[in-house]
Design a protein around this motif. Sequence first.
Motif, PDB file in Angstrom:
ATOM      1  N   ASP A   1      70.952  71.890  19.775  1.00 50.50           N
ATOM      2  CA  ASP A   1      71.173  71.067  18.584  1.00 50.50           C
ATOM      3  C   ASP A   1      72.605  70.534  18.533  1.00 50.50           C
ATOM      4  OD1 ASP A   1      72.050  73.678  18.249  1.00 50.50           O
ATOM      5  OD2 ASP A   1      70.822  74.066  16.472  1.00 50.50           O
ATOM      6  N   HIS A   2      73.577  71.362  18.909  1.00 50.34           N
ATOM      7  CA  HIS A   2      74.956  70.873  18.962  1.00 50.34           C
ATOM      8  C   HIS A   2      75.072  69.703  19.932  1.00 50.34           C
ATOM      9  CE1 HIS A   2      75.841  74.776  17.097  1.00 50.34           C
ATOM     10  NE2 HIS A   2      77.027  74.302  16.801  1.00 50.34           N
ATOM     11  N   ASP A   3      74.463  69.851  21.096  1.00 45.48           N
ATOM     12  CA  ASP A   3      74.585  68.832  22.126  1.00 45.48           C
ATOM     13  C   ASP A   3      74.043  67.484  21.657  1.00 45.48           C
ATOM     14  OD1 ASP A   3      74.938  68.078  25.114  1.00 45.48           O
ATOM     15  OD2 ASP A   3      72.850  67.570  24.699  1.00 45.48           O
ATOM     16  N   ILE A   4      72.832  67.461  21.111  1.00 40.57           N
ATOM     17  CA  ILE A   4      72.262  66.174  20.704  1.00 40.57           C
ATOM     18  C   ILE A   4      72.989  65.614  19.484  1.00 40.57           C
ATOM     19  CG2 ILE A   4      70.420  67.050  19.178  1.00 40.57           C
ATOM     20  CD1 ILE A   4      68.566  64.942  20.527  1.00 40.57           C
ATOM     21  N   SER A   5      73.472  66.473  18.590  1.00 42.09           N
ATOM     22  CA  SER A   5      74.252  65.998  17.445  1.00 42.09           C
ATOM     23  C   SER A   5      75.556  65.351  17.896  1.00 42.09           C
ATOM     24  CB  SER A   5      74.573  67.159  16.498  1.00 42.09           C
ATOM     25  OG  SER A   5      73.419  67.684  15.887  1.00 42.09           O
ATOM     26  N   LEU A   6      76.241  66.001  18.819  1.00 42.52           N
ATOM     27  CA  LEU A   6      77.519  65.479  19.278  1.00 42.52           C
ATOM     28  C   LEU A   6      77.339  64.233  20.139  1.00 42.52           C
ATOM     29  CD1 LEU A   6      79.182  68.917  20.017  1.00 42.52           C
ATOM     30  CD2 LEU A   6      79.829  67.328  18.195  1.00 42.52           C
ATOM     31  N   ARG A   7      76.218  64.125  20.844  1.00 37.25           N
ATOM     32  CA  ARG A   7      75.925  62.891  21.569  1.00 37.25           C
ATOM     33  C   ARG A   7      75.719  61.729  20.598  1.00 37.25           C
ATOM     34  NH1 ARG A   7      71.038  63.074  24.351  1.00 37.25           N
ATOM     35  NH2 ARG A   7      70.691  65.304  24.129  1.00 37.25           N
ATOM     36  N   ALA A   8      75.048  62.014  19.487  1.00 36.32           N
ATOM     37  CA  ALA A   8      74.871  60.971  18.471  1.00 36.32           C
ATOM     38  C   ALA A   8      76.228  60.521  17.930  1.00 36.32           C
ATOM     39  CB  ALA A   8      73.986  61.489  17.338  1.00 36.32           C
ATOM     40  N   GLY A   9      77.099  61.472  17.638  1.00 32.29           N
ATOM     41  CA  GLY A   9      78.420  61.120  17.146  1.00 32.29           C
ATOM     42  C   GLY A   9      79.219  60.323  18.158  1.00 32.29           C
ATOM     43  N   ARG A  10      79.128  60.711  19.418  1.00 26.77           N
ATOM     44  CA  ARG A  10      79.851  59.993  20.468  1.00 26.77           C
ATOM     45  C   ARG A  10      79.354  58.561  20.602  1.00 26.77           C
ATOM     46  NH1 ARG A  10      80.652  62.926  26.184  1.00 26.77           N
ATOM     47  NH2 ARG A  10      82.375  63.869  25.038  1.00 26.77           N
TER      48      ARG A  10
ATOM     49  N   ASN B   1      75.981  61.697  11.625  1.00 27.62           N
ATOM     50  CA  ASN B   1      74.961  62.659  11.219  1.00 27.62           C
ATOM     51  C   ASN B   1      75.210  63.066   9.766  1.00 27.62           C
ATOM     52  OD1 ASN B   1      73.996  62.745  13.958  1.00 27.62           O
ATOM     53  ND2 ASN B   1      75.672  64.138  14.438  1.00 27.62           N
ATOM     54  N   LEU B   2      74.126  63.311   9.043  1.00 29.26           N
ATOM     55  CA  LEU B   2      74.240  63.596   7.614  1.00 29.26           C
ATOM     56  C   LEU B   2      73.560  64.906   7.249  1.00 29.26           C
ATOM     57  CD1 LEU B   2      73.406  60.080   6.093  1.00 29.26           C
ATOM     58  CD2 LEU B   2      75.675  61.131   6.292  1.00 29.26           C
ATOM     59  N   LYS B   3      74.261  65.697   6.451  1.00 34.77           N
ATOM     60  CA  LYS B   3      73.633  66.867   5.819  1.00 34.77           C
ATOM     61  C   LYS B   3      73.269  66.477   4.397  1.00 34.77           C
ATOM     62  CE  LYS B   3      74.476  71.105   6.652  1.00 34.77           C
ATOM     63  NZ  LYS B   3      75.053  72.469   6.847  1.00 34.77           N
ATOM     64  N   VAL B   4      72.031  66.791   4.004  1.00 35.48           N
ATOM     65  CA  VAL B   4      71.523  66.413   2.688  1.00 35.48           C
ATOM     66  C   VAL B   4      71.507  67.658   1.798  1.00 35.48           C
ATOM     67  CG1 VAL B   4      69.591  65.404   1.430  1.00 35.48           C
ATOM     68  CG2 VAL B   4      70.133  64.597   3.740  1.00 35.48           C
ATOM     69  N   PHE B   5      72.313  67.641   0.758  1.00 39.05           N
ATOM     70  CA  PHE B   5      72.462  68.809  -0.104  1.00 39.05           C
ATOM     71  C   PHE B   5      71.379  68.880  -1.182  1.00 39.05           C
ATOM     72  CE2 PHE B   5      76.770  67.700   1.377  1.00 39.05           C
ATOM     73  CZ  PHE B   5      77.081  68.875   2.057  1.00 39.05           C
ATOM     74  N   ASP B   6      70.610  67.816  -1.347  1.00 37.45           N
ATOM     75  CA  ASP B   6      69.617  67.765  -2.413  1.00 37.45           C
ATOM     76  C   ASP B   6      68.319  68.469  -2.056  1.00 37.45           C
ATOM     77  OD1 ASP B   6      71.439  66.208  -3.814  1.00 37.45           O
ATOM     78  OD2 ASP B   6      70.627  64.334  -3.011  1.00 37.45           O
TER      79      ASP B   6
ATOM     80  N   PRO C   1      78.709  63.413   5.828  1.00 38.65           N
ATOM     81  CA  PRO C   1      78.795  63.483   7.283  1.00 38.65           C
ATOM     82  C   PRO C   1      79.029  64.906   7.779  1.00 38.65           C
ATOM     83  CG  PRO C   1      80.126  61.668   6.438  1.00 38.65           C
ATOM     84  CD  PRO C   1      79.701  62.489   5.246  1.00 38.65           C
ATOM     85  N   ILE C   2      78.465  65.209   8.931  1.00 36.72           N
ATOM     86  CA  ILE C   2      78.655  66.497   9.580  1.00 36.72           C
ATOM     87  C   ILE C   2      78.549  66.286  11.080  1.00 36.72           C
ATOM     88  CG2 ILE C   2      76.185  67.074   9.413  1.00 36.72           C
ATOM     89  CD1 ILE C   2      77.053  70.015   9.045  1.00 36.72           C
ATOM     90  N   GLU C   3      79.337  67.030  11.826  1.00 36.96           N
ATOM     91  CA  GLU C   3      79.320  66.852  13.281  1.00 36.96           C
ATOM     92  C   GLU C   3      78.009  67.323  13.898  1.00 36.96           C
ATOM     93  OE1 GLU C   3      83.376  67.120  15.617  1.00 36.96           O
ATOM     94  OE2 GLU C   3      83.198  68.832  14.250  1.00 36.96           O
ATOM     95  N   ALA C   4      77.564  68.518  13.492  1.00 37.42           N
ATOM     96  CA  ALA C   4      76.402  69.106  14.148  1.00 37.42           C
ATOM     97  C   ALA C   4      75.466  69.727  13.124  1.00 37.42           C
ATOM     98  CB  ALA C   4      76.834  70.168  15.165  1.00 37.42           C
ATOM     99  N   LEU C   5      74.171  69.483  13.306  1.00 38.51           N
ATOM    100  CA  LEU C   5      73.114  70.048  12.475  1.00 38.51           C
ATOM    101  C   LEU C   5      72.271  70.991  13.312  1.00 38.51           C
ATOM    102  CD1 LEU C   5      72.085  66.656  10.934  1.00 38.51           C
ATOM    103  CD2 LEU C   5      72.758  68.606   9.520  1.00 38.51           C
TER     104      LEU C   5
ATOM    105  N   LEU D   1      76.693  53.200   6.513  1.00 40.62           N
ATOM    106  CA  LEU D   1      77.099  53.745   7.801  1.00 40.62           C
ATOM    107  C   LEU D   1      75.919  53.702   8.766  1.00 40.62           C
ATOM    108  CD1 LEU D   1      75.684  56.711   7.373  1.00 40.62           C
ATOM    109  CD2 LEU D   1      77.863  57.290   6.339  1.00 40.62           C
ATOM    110  N   LYS D   2      76.200  53.943  10.026  1.00 39.89           N
ATOM    111  CA  LYS D   2      75.181  53.967  11.073  1.00 39.89           C
ATOM    112  C   LYS D   2      74.633  55.387  11.148  1.00 39.89           C
ATOM    113  CE  LYS D   2      74.649  52.742  15.990  1.00 39.89           C
ATOM    114  NZ  LYS D   2      75.419  52.350  17.219  1.00 39.89           N
ATOM    115  N   VAL D   3      73.471  55.606  10.528  1.00 41.36           N
ATOM    116  CA  VAL D   3      72.957  56.960  10.331  1.00 41.36           C
ATOM    117  C   VAL D   3      72.377  57.512  11.629  1.00 41.36           C
ATOM    118  CG1 VAL D   3      71.301  58.372   9.080  1.00 41.36           C
ATOM    119  CG2 VAL D   3      72.500  56.518   7.903  1.00 41.36           C
ATOM    120  N   GLY D   4      72.764  58.727  11.952  1.00 32.87           N
ATOM    121  CA  GLY D   4      72.241  59.419  13.118  1.00 32.87           C
ATOM    122  C   GLY D   4      71.165  60.421  12.730  1.00 32.87           C
TER     123      GLY D   4
END
Length: 288
Positions: free
Chosen positions: A174-183, A188-193, A142-146, A114-117
């Motif tokens: 943080d929501h704004d820049i995350s959602l801009r990346a998605g748009r 965007n990725l959340k890393v559980f490890d 994947p996650i919308e906002a980090l 995928l195209k990682v944000g």
Amino acid sequence: MTDAADRTAGVVLAYHPTEEIRENVARLLTQVPRVYVVNNSPDAASRGLLAELGAERVEVLEQAGNVGVAAGFNAGMRAALDAGFDFVWIFDQDSTVADGMLDALLRAQARTDLKVGIVGPALRAAETGNVYDADRGQGSAPIEALISSGALFSRPLLDDIGLHDEALFIDYVDHDISLRAGRAGYTNLKVFDTLLDHRFGDSQPARFLWRQVYLSNYSPMRHYYTSRNRVIVARRFGYGRWLRDDIRFATKAWAKVLFCERDRAAKLGAFLRGLRDGLRYRGLDSDR
């Protein structure tokens, strides 16, 4: 350090920092070659504490005053990019860096399916040691906002979508820049490890009904920006899971404000002013 880690700079935003910032910067320096500390409270006490960091791989960026979270992060990110770093890893001073965190984030950032944000760690409450329900899992997803703290940005991403919106000042930056990346087509990725120990506000314990809860004790000013910026970001990006989750979180937070915190009238008034100003806001497509 790996090659990608060698090309990563850390940024820490400081606002009336405590001694705890020393340990966080020291932990960062075990994973990145350089750390930029942005001083958003350039008083004598803050300058003195940050001057004692002492490491030759640390650069303190003094701001003229409290320029806000967005502008503060941007100052550190610009310095890192101007110095030739390909990745920027940002933190506020309320978060604790875990060993091996950067390697985990970079593994996710290197995904080719995928195209990682923006890439960020899972969260754990620093007060209790509990991992939030939404932060349990394996690998990355994947996650919308980090949240900003712990987030890793690549140069190509920032070249494409720009930096944080400084007009927001604080909250939902943080929501704004995350959602801009998605748009823009990024995931965007959340890393559980890896887990980031994070505090929201003062995190003071209190009793609410039969449970122990933790109070953020945000000032009326914070409640103003939270209310205003939630509306602005919702107007920019529309309704989504991020907003459903946020409203659920805000409802719980306001129950604690109304039943457990002081200065309730001032905080409620700030919330209503923020709501009004968010609806009136005209800079929905402002340059960043």
